[in-house]
Design an enzyme around this catalytic site. Structure first.
Site, PDB file in Angstrom:
ATOM      1  N   ASN A 115       0.819  -1.223   0.000  1.00  0.00           N
ATOM      2  CA  ASN A 115       0.000   0.000   0.000  1.00  0.00           C
ATOM      3  C   ASN A 115       0.846   1.264   0.000  1.00  0.00           C
ATOM      4  O   ASN A 115       0.600   2.188  -0.786  1.00  0.00           O
ATOM      5  CB  ASN A 115      -0.954  -0.004   1.198  1.00  0.00           C
ATOM      6  CG  ASN A 115      -1.924  -1.169   1.144  1.00  0.00           C
ATOM      7  OD1 ASN A 115      -2.027  -1.835   0.110  1.00  0.00           O
ATOM      8  ND2 ASN A 115      -2.616  -1.431   2.233  1.00  0.00           N
ATOM      9  N   HIS A 161     -17.975  36.553 -30.219  1.00  0.00           N
ATOM     10  CA  HIS A 161     -19.019  35.749 -30.890  1.00  0.00           C
ATOM     11  C   HIS A 161     -18.565  35.287 -32.277  1.00  0.00           C
ATOM     12  O   HIS A 161     -19.389  35.026 -33.143  1.00  0.00           O
ATOM     13  CB  HIS A 161     -20.335  36.521 -31.027  1.00  0.00           C
ATOM     14  CG  HIS A 161     -20.746  37.258 -29.791  1.00  0.00           C
ATOM     15  ND1 HIS A 161     -21.576  36.725 -28.836  1.00  0.00           N
ATOM     16  CD2 HIS A 161     -20.412  38.497 -29.335  1.00  0.00           C
ATOM     17  CE1 HIS A 161     -21.755  37.598 -27.859  1.00  0.00           C
ATOM     18  NE2 HIS A 161     -21.042  38.681 -28.127  1.00  0.00           N
ATOM     19  N   SER A 282      -5.408  14.640 -48.702  1.00  0.00           N
ATOM     20  CA  SER A 282      -6.598  13.820 -48.864  1.00  0.00           C
ATOM     21  C   SER A 282      -6.318  12.780 -49.930  1.00  0.00           C
ATOM     22  O   SER A 282      -5.634  13.056 -50.915  1.00  0.00           O
ATOM     23  CB  SER A 282      -7.772  14.699 -49.295  1.00  0.00           C
ATOM     24  OG  SER A 282      -8.761  13.903 -49.921  1.00  0.00           O
ATOM     25  N   LYS A 288      -6.311  19.323 -51.246  1.00  0.00           N
ATOM     26  CA  LYS A 288      -6.496  19.485 -49.798  1.00  0.00           C
ATOM     27  C   LYS A 288      -5.206  19.400 -49.005  1.00  0.00           C
ATOM     28  O   LYS A 288      -4.310  18.626 -49.284  1.00  0.00           O
ATOM     29  CB  LYS A 288      -7.437  18.396 -49.267  1.00  0.00           C
ATOM     30  CG  LYS A 288      -8.828  18.505 -49.814  1.00  0.00           C
ATOM     31  CD  LYS A 288      -9.732  19.327 -48.943  1.00  0.00           C
ATOM     32  CE  LYS A 288      -9.957  18.671 -47.627  1.00  0.00           C
ATOM     33  NZ  LYS A 288     -11.277  18.921 -47.098  1.00  0.00           N
ATOM     34  N   ASN A 290      -4.925  19.231 -44.925  1.00  0.00           N
ATOM     35  CA  ASN A 290      -5.804  19.190 -43.760  1.00  0.00           C
ATOM     36  C   ASN A 290      -5.045  19.408 -42.448  1.00  0.00           C
ATOM     37  O   ASN A 290      -3.935  18.911 -42.286  1.00  0.00           O
ATOM     38  CB  ASN A 290      -6.535  17.844 -43.692  1.00  0.00           C
ATOM     39  CG  ASN A 290      -7.523  17.687 -44.846  1.00  0.00           C
ATOM     40  OD1 ASN A 290      -8.110  18.678 -45.302  1.00  0.00           O
ATOM     41  ND2 ASN A 290      -7.685  16.470 -45.316  1.00  0.00           N
ATOM     42  N   GLU A 295      -6.913  19.129 -35.380  1.00  0.00           N
ATOM     43  CA  GLU A 295      -8.204  18.480 -35.093  1.00  0.00           C
ATOM     44  C   GLU A 295      -8.056  17.434 -33.995  1.00  0.00           C
ATOM     45  O   GLU A 295      -8.897  17.322 -33.098  1.00  0.00           O
ATOM     46  CB  GLU A 295      -8.755  17.830 -36.360  1.00  0.00           C
ATOM     47  CG  GLU A 295      -9.127  18.831 -37.434  1.00  0.00           C
ATOM     48  CD  GLU A 295      -9.317  18.139 -38.779  1.00  0.00           C
ATOM     49  OE1 GLU A 295     -10.391  17.556 -38.991  1.00  0.00           O
ATOM     50  OE2 GLU A 295      -8.389  18.177 -39.610  1.00  0.00           O
ATOM     51  N   TYR A 322      -6.561   1.978   2.322  1.00  0.00           N
ATOM     52  CA  TYR A 322      -6.460   1.471   0.952  1.00  0.00           C
ATOM     53  C   TYR A 322      -7.634   0.570   0.585  1.00  0.00           C
ATOM     54  O   TYR A 322      -8.071  -0.251   1.384  1.00  0.00           O
ATOM     55  CB  TYR A 322      -5.147   0.686   0.786  1.00  0.00           C
ATOM     56  CG  TYR A 322      -4.997   0.076  -0.592  1.00  0.00           C
ATOM     57  CD1 TYR A 322      -4.454   0.816  -1.637  1.00  0.00           C
ATOM     58  CD2 TYR A 322      -5.437  -1.224  -0.857  1.00  0.00           C
ATOM     59  CE1 TYR A 322      -4.337   0.268  -2.915  1.00  0.00           C
ATOM     60  CE2 TYR A 322      -5.322  -1.779  -2.125  1.00  0.00           C
ATOM     61  CZ  TYR A 322      -4.768  -1.017  -3.148  1.00  0.00           C
ATOM     62  OH  TYR A 322      -4.664  -1.554  -4.402  1.00  0.00           O
ATOM     63  N   GLN A 327      -6.452   0.654  -7.535  1.00  0.00           N
ATOM     64  CA  GLN A 327      -5.630   0.123  -8.627  1.00  0.00           C
ATOM     65  C   GLN A 327      -6.092   0.687  -9.978  1.00  0.00           C
ATOM     66  O   GLN A 327      -5.330   0.704 -10.937  1.00  0.00           O
ATOM     67  CB  GLN A 327      -5.708  -1.408  -8.623  1.00  0.00           C
ATOM     68  CG  GLN A 327      -4.882  -2.090  -9.687  1.00  0.00           C
ATOM     69  CD  GLN A 327      -4.738  -3.574  -9.417  1.00  0.00           C
ATOM     70  OE1 GLN A 327      -4.017  -3.986  -8.529  1.00  0.00           O
ATOM     71  NE2 GLN A 327      -5.459  -4.381 -10.184  1.00  0.00           N
ATOM     72  N   LYS A 330      -4.230   3.903 -12.272  1.00  0.00           N
ATOM     73  CA  LYS A 330      -3.030   3.997 -13.108  1.00  0.00           C
ATOM     74  C   LYS A 330      -3.288   4.174 -14.591  1.00  0.00           C
ATOM     75  O   LYS A 330      -2.722   5.066 -15.226  1.00  0.00           O
ATOM     76  CB  LYS A 330      -2.146   2.774 -12.871  1.00  0.00           C
ATOM     77  CG  LYS A 330      -1.505   2.805 -11.502  1.00  0.00           C
ATOM     78  CD  LYS A 330      -0.854   1.494 -11.158  1.00  0.00           C
ATOM     79  CE  LYS A 330      -0.863   1.259  -9.671  1.00  0.00           C
ATOM     80  NZ  LYS A 330      -2.205   1.294  -9.039  1.00  0.00           N
TER      81      LYS A 330
HETATM   82  N1  ARG Z   1      -1.489  -3.470  -7.496  1.00  0.00           N
HETATM   83  C1  ARG Z   1      -1.968  -2.755  -6.361  1.00  0.00           C
HETATM   84  C2  ARG Z   1      -2.448  -1.359  -6.767  1.00  0.00           C
HETATM   85  O1  ARG Z   1      -2.115  -0.956  -7.794  1.00  0.00           O
HETATM   86  C3  ARG Z   1      -0.898  -2.644  -5.337  1.00  0.00           C
HETATM   87  C4  ARG Z   1      -1.398  -2.502  -3.944  1.00  0.00           C
HETATM   88  C5  ARG Z   1      -2.045  -3.750  -3.499  1.00  0.00           C
HETATM   89  N2  ARG Z   1      -2.371  -3.712  -2.129  1.00  0.00           N
HETATM   90  C6  ARG Z   1      -3.184  -4.590  -1.549  1.00  0.00           C
HETATM   91  N3  ARG Z   1      -3.431  -4.461  -0.291  1.00  0.00           N
HETATM   92  N4  ARG Z   1      -3.738  -5.569  -2.236  1.00  0.00           N
HETATM   93  O2  ARG Z   1      -3.174  -0.695  -6.054  1.00  0.00           O
END
Ligand code: ARG
Length: 463
Positions: A115, A161, A282, A288, A290, A295, A322, A327, A330
């Site tokens: 954690n 505007h 194009s 063209k 572009n 965009e 936690y 998780q 990420k």
């Molecule tokens: N892979 C987990 C995450 O990204 C790591 C932490 C896991 N901790 C746990 N108590 N299971 O959050």
């Protein structure tokens, strides 16, 4: 169905391994392998501290250190075998360490938990992305300053505007974006300063009974101090939320500039020509060119803002400390960061390469009765009319000119005096666009000298 053996890290209380579906939903190694370098960096700092405090024998720590370095080189060389059964980057690294150095590897996790480990790894990663974003913003600002300086006195229409409002300078318009990206840089700097506390040593949630030195690990990892509450340390993802918020606002700015480039590069406007390097053709229409990059930049905000909303939604109902929900932080942040860094680079390339069409800008600046406000202001200044009366008289003159299909400077003095007797020959001095922009000398106004002063100020800020 063959039963898998229980987990090497926490299998003590388990009789059976996970179902394949459980493994699939639980594993994060598919994406958190991006944290490998940070994971090893954090483990090295933790191990060094365990030796310095005498918690682990320094010979074991030396073996751990060498093992971690070997693992890092395997990962960098692409020879490391990541395993889904080992769930995440933390357990993949630890299992390999056990292969390499034997039971001493098991001492690394003393006074630590995944954690605090993952919170530390992720913070280190986000901190690097903040630095990259700031560098990207600085490069973009440099490109905008170059454009602004070159065209400090080029006139163009200013819009409200998207209707012609008053003439402004090209430099002034470029500098508006410098201000926006300057605030973005400030937001990333603020976020970096606030996040720079080290979660390592918070352990699972309550701290630890081992005599660890959290100040030592914090300093080794470049943090200002250890975080002061272990519950908060392992459950905080504010740093990721702040990064996504700052990234979202930056992406809004990129999208607005991108939108202007799309409009400006159209055949109807021709305000700018984008370079071949940042345009596409194009497959069917040979004429063209572009503005695809612009965009795409306009669209990328969807991903970045989406990531922000996703992570806010993940975090909003979580009890301390936690929870595995976290998780899900990420992939959102990885994608948003990649998108942001690429977007900044693409915008920098487009801005650096684009050519403003000075003649088209000037032509457009003079059309659409853009100096009507100058005329009204002149009536206030020279003829001492109340602004409302001046506004009304000017409106009548615009109507007259419009009816004849001409612009304001094309009206004769007699035409003008028929609308308001106070008008004299001197009025023509304010109807030209160059005089109009030169007269806007109030602080922050569009006058070329104001623009040059702002460019100089920003160059100093940029260093
Ligand atoms: N892979 C987990 C995450 O990204 C790591 C932490 C896991 N901790 C746990 N108590 N299971 O959050």
């Amino acid at each position: 169905m063959t039963e898998k053996s229980s987990n090497a890290m926490w299998g003590g209380r388990f009789a059976a391994g996970p179902d394949a579906i459980m493994e699939a939903i639980n594993a994060s190694i598919g994406f958190d392998r991006r944290l490998a370098a940070q994971d090893i960096q954090g483990s090295r700092a933790h191990a060094a501290m365990l030796a310095a405090t005498g918690i682990v024998d320094s010979r074991d720590v030396e073996a751990i250190r060498e093992g971690l370095l070997k693992i890092l080189s395997e990962i960098e060389a692409g020879t490391f075998a990541f395993s889904t059964a080992l769930e995440d980057i933390h357990m993949n690294v630890e299992a390999r360490l056990t292969d390499l150095i034997g039971p001493a590897a098991g001492r690394l996790h003393t006074a630590r938990s995944r954690n605090d480990q993952v919170a530390t790894d992720f913070k280190l990663w986000v901190r690097d992305q903040i630095d990259a974003a700031i560098a990207g913003l600085q490069a973009l600002t440099g490109a905008l300053l170059t454009q602004a300086e070159a065209g400090a006195d080029w006139v163009m229409p200013g819009f409200t505007h998207l209707q012609t409002a008053q003439p402004v300078t090209w430099g002034h318009h470029m500098m508006a974006y410098v201000e926006m990206f300057g605030r973005d840089t400030g937001r990333f700097r603020d976020a970096r300063a606030r996040m720079n506390e080290c979660p390592l040593g918070a352990a699972a949630l309550a701290g630890t009974s081992f005599p660890i030195d959290r100040h030592m690990t914090a300093a080794a990892l470049g943090f200002d101090r250890p975080s002061a509450n272990s519950l908060d340390a392992v459950s905080d993802r504010d740093f990721a939320l702040e990064f996504l918020a700052a990234a979202s606002i930056t992406a809004v700015h990129l999208s607005r500039l991108a939108e202007e480039l799309v409009i400006w590069s159209s055949a109807q406007f021709r305000f700018v020509a984008l370079s071949d390097r940042f345009s596409t053709g194009s497959s069917i229409m040979p004429q063209k060119k572009n503005p695809d990059a612009a965009e795409l930049l306009r669209a990328k905000i969807g991903r970045i803002l989406g990531a922000m909303v996703a992570l806010f939604t993940v975090m909003k109902g979580l009890p301390l400390a936690y929870s595995k929900d976290m998780q899900e932080d990420k992939e959102q942040v990885f994608d948003a960061a990649d998108t942001l860094i690429l977007s900044l680079a693409a915008m920098t390339g487009m801005v650096a390469d684009m050519t403003a069409n000075r003649d088209a800008l000037a032509r457009a600046a003079g059309s659409g009765f853009s100096t009507a406000t100058d005329l009204a202001d002149w009536l206030v200044r020279a003829a001492n009319l109340p602004f409302r009366e001046a506004h009304h008289a000017t409106g009548a003159l615009v109507k007259l000119a419009e009816g004849r299909g001409v612009d304001l400077p094309d009206l004769t003095l007699a035409d003008m005096q028929a609308v308001h007797p106070a008008i004299t020959e001197d009025v023509f001095s304010v109807l030209g666009v160059d005089n109009s922009v030169r007269s806007r000398t109030s602080y922050g106004g569009t006058a070329p000298d104001q623009v040059r002063a702002q460019v100089a100020r920003w160059r100093k800020v940029q260093g």
